[in-house]
Design an enzyme around this catalytic site. Structure first.
Site, PDB file in Angstrom:
ATOM      1  CB  ILE A   1       2.612  -1.835   1.763  1.00  0.00           C
ATOM      2  CG1 ILE A   1       1.853  -0.544   1.487  1.00  0.00           C
ATOM      3  CG2 ILE A   1       3.347  -2.333   0.518  1.00  0.00           C
ATOM      4  CD1 ILE A   1       2.753   0.620   1.083  1.00  0.00           C
TER       5      ILE A   1
ATOM      6  CD  GLU B   1       0.436  -1.813   9.159  1.00  0.00           C
ATOM      7  OE1 GLU B   1       0.447  -1.162  10.207  1.00  0.00           O
ATOM      8  OE2 GLU B   1      -0.616  -2.102   8.581  1.00  0.00           O
ATOM      9  CB  CYS B   2       5.945  -1.142   4.156  1.00  0.00           C
ATOM     10  SG  CYS B   2       6.550  -1.948   2.651  1.00  0.00           S
ATOM     11  CB  VAL B   3       5.513  -6.339   6.833  1.00  0.00           C
ATOM     12  CG1 VAL B   3       5.306  -5.474   8.059  1.00  0.00           C
ATOM     13  CG2 VAL B   3       4.176  -6.801   6.287  1.00  0.00           C
TER      14      VAL B   3
END
Length: 128
Positions: free
Chosen positions: A78, A106-108
């Site tokens: 994401i 993962e969310c960055v």
């Protein structure tokens, strides 16, 4: 084993030299999906939660075209324009998965996304 390109009219068309999805060696890899509603031919810009719903609908359309479902997603990535939206993104995102079967993720936060959208999601799923 030969890779299979996945294409559906139910998700946004590629805006560059890439495919909506690729099926290879028992997996489906989607390209990042943005909150574009193909039925209305417009970006969804009514808030991060509506945007995530649209992105997930686009992801699901590609997975279904490839012969699998959201239940077979093993990994998501994401990208968000503002990490302050993390909680709102999680609320919508979680509603698409069984809570005992969440994929790795993962969310960055990123500086900019295509078409200046607020969220983009890609997934890897097991092909049925």
């Amino acid at each position: 084993m030969k890779k299979q390109i996945i294409h559906t009219d139910k998700a946004p068309q590629a805006i560059g030299p890439y495919s909506q999805g690729v099926k290879y060696n028992g997996f489906i890899y989607t390209s990042g999906q943005i909150p574009f509603n193909v039925e209305k031919n417009e970006l969804v810009t009514t808030g991060i939660q509506d945007e995530v719903h649209q992105v997930m609908k686009n992801v699901i359309a590609i997975l279904e075209e490839g012969g699998t479902t959201i239940d077979n997603v093993v990994k998501t990535t994401i990208f968000v324009k503002d990490l302050n939206d993390f909680t709102a993104v999680n609320e919508v995102y979680a509603s698409y998965f069984n809570d005992s079967n969440y994929p790795a993720r993962e969310c960055v936060e990123v500086a900019r996304l295509p078409r200046d959208v607020n969220v983009e999601i890609s997934v890897i799923a097991i092909a049925d």
